[in-house]
Design an enzyme around this catalytic site. Structure first.
Site, mmCIF file in Angstrom:
data_model
loop_
_atom_site.group_PDB
_atom_site.id
_atom_site.type_symbol
_atom_site.label_atom_id
_atom_site.label_comp_id
_atom_site.label_asym_id
_atom_site.label_seq_id
_atom_site.Cartn_x
_atom_site.Cartn_y
_atom_site.Cartn_z
ATOM 1 N N SER A 1 42.003 40.794 37.350
ATOM 2 C CA SER A 1 42.252 42.104 37.944
ATOM 3 C C SER A 1 41.481 42.202 39.243
ATOM 4 C CB SER A 1 41.793 43.201 36.970
ATOM 5 O OG SER A 1 41.737 44.464 37.603
ATOM 6 N N TYR B 1 35.165 47.616 31.045
ATOM 7 C CA TYR B 1 36.250 46.724 31.463
ATOM 8 C C TYR B 1 35.867 45.947 32.720
ATOM 9 C CZ TYR B 1 40.950 45.299 32.949
ATOM 10 O OH TYR B 1 42.048 44.564 33.350
#
Length: 343
Positions: A141, A154
């Protein structure tokens, strides 16, 4: 199946990006092993794979359990044959300020989202290294480089994956192995996670726009699996812009995200306190609802991206951005010096 079909393992395959990735490999007739916790989602994913011309193997597993992941890899090898591609994608998270995330919740996110990748890669390499062939794709990501508010668990896990994967890649290069690891850095995606994630936000969670469909990610992952010599791929203009801006002016991004990061990740509707959470138990488990690949943002999500051009020219773009930042810093220093002389 064809003689050219490959054996592909996808973790987190029951929904979201993992579901789209499984479909993408099935489209070309690959044998796809589907690893996840959700029974209903896995059954539906297997139907997707078969309907698209692939062959499916359902393997229920919690990727945080390293022994279970090892057993899953052995099962795939026994029933499908040698694993050609292993895609690490499974994750979980909590949407909340860091001070509102309990220690056991933070640990759970880390065990699934970070150690799940470690466990999957270790299991894959155990089979791939003796054969001296195979590819592991880490689904990353933009948040692997750029932390944002409300997603500390996260972001921490994705940062950890980034550093650990670089170490593994260096070790493979040292031993002149033909086993490859590569990473795909993704933008915000329209997946079901925003409707089942554990959240303590006052309003319903959403991805930070611009939003892309999960098929964009799936095509990028499949391309990376077929071209794994690149260390990583950046997907989407927002990913490119974020990572380049973070390389040049991270402090400015800190302040910008401090002002906008809370509101941009929340919708106008209040949080549904009765919504299922998937931190400890799968929301799409046996008896649960299959949610598929898409979330609630189809009307906002882009189906295409300029990823191929950006992906192939990422090194040049990075150098250009760093050079521009350096030039800007020098120019600002000279301007301050000149003002000091004439002030």
């Amino acid at each position: 199946m064809t003689d050219k079909s490959k054996v592909v393992v996808v973790t987190g395959a029951s929904a979201g990006v993992g579901r789209a990735i499984a479909r993408a490999f099935a489209d070309r007739g690959d044998r796809v092993a589907l690893l996840a916790r959700g029974g209903s989602g896995l059954a539906a994913a297997a139907e997707d794979v078969s309907r698209r011309g692939g062959e499916a193997l359902v393997v229920p597993v919690d990727v945080a359990d390293h022994k279970a992941v090892d057993e899953a890899a052995a099962q795939v090898e026994e029933e499908f044959g040698p694993i050609d591609i292993w895609v690490n994608n499974a994750f979980t998270t909590v949407f909340a300020p860091f001070t509102e995330i309990a220690p056991d919740e933070f640990r759970r996110v880390t065990e699934v989202t970070y150690l799940g990748f470690v466990n999957g890669t270790r299991a894959a390499l155990r089979h791939m290294l003796p054969r001296d062939r195979g590819t592991v794709v880490q689904v990353g990501s933009a948040l692997a480089y750029r932390g944002i508010p409300l997603q500390s668990a996260y972001c921490g896990a994705k940062h950890a994956i980034q550093g650990w994967n670089e170490s593994v890649r260096c070790e493979l290069l040292h031993r002149h192995s033909r086993v490859r690891v590569t990473m795909v850095q993704l933008p915000a995606l329209n997946t079901p996670q925003f409707d089942w994630v554990l959240t303590r936000l006052p309003r319903r969670a959403q991805p930070v726009p611009p939003i892309y469909q999960p098929e964009v990610a799936a095509r990028a992952v499949r391309y990376a699996a077929d071209h794994p010599r690149r260390r990583e791929y950046w997907v989407g203009g927002s990913t490119v812009a974020t990572l380049l801006a973070n390389a040049v002016a991270p402090g400015l991004l800190d302040r910008y995200l401090g002002r906008t990061g809370f509101s941009s990740q929340q919708r106008s509707e209040p949080t549904d306190t009765d919504a299922p959470g998937n931190l400890w138990l799968p929301a799409d488990g046996t008896g649960g609802q299959d949610v598929g690949a898409h979330g609630s943002f189809d009307d906002q999500a882009a189906r295409r991206v300029v990823q191929p051009w950006f992906g192939r020219h990422r090194p040049a773009l990075t150098v250009a951005a760093l050079a521009a930042g350096a030039c800007g810093t020098v120019a600002a220093a000279r301007l301050r010096k000149g003002c000091g002389r004439h002030g």
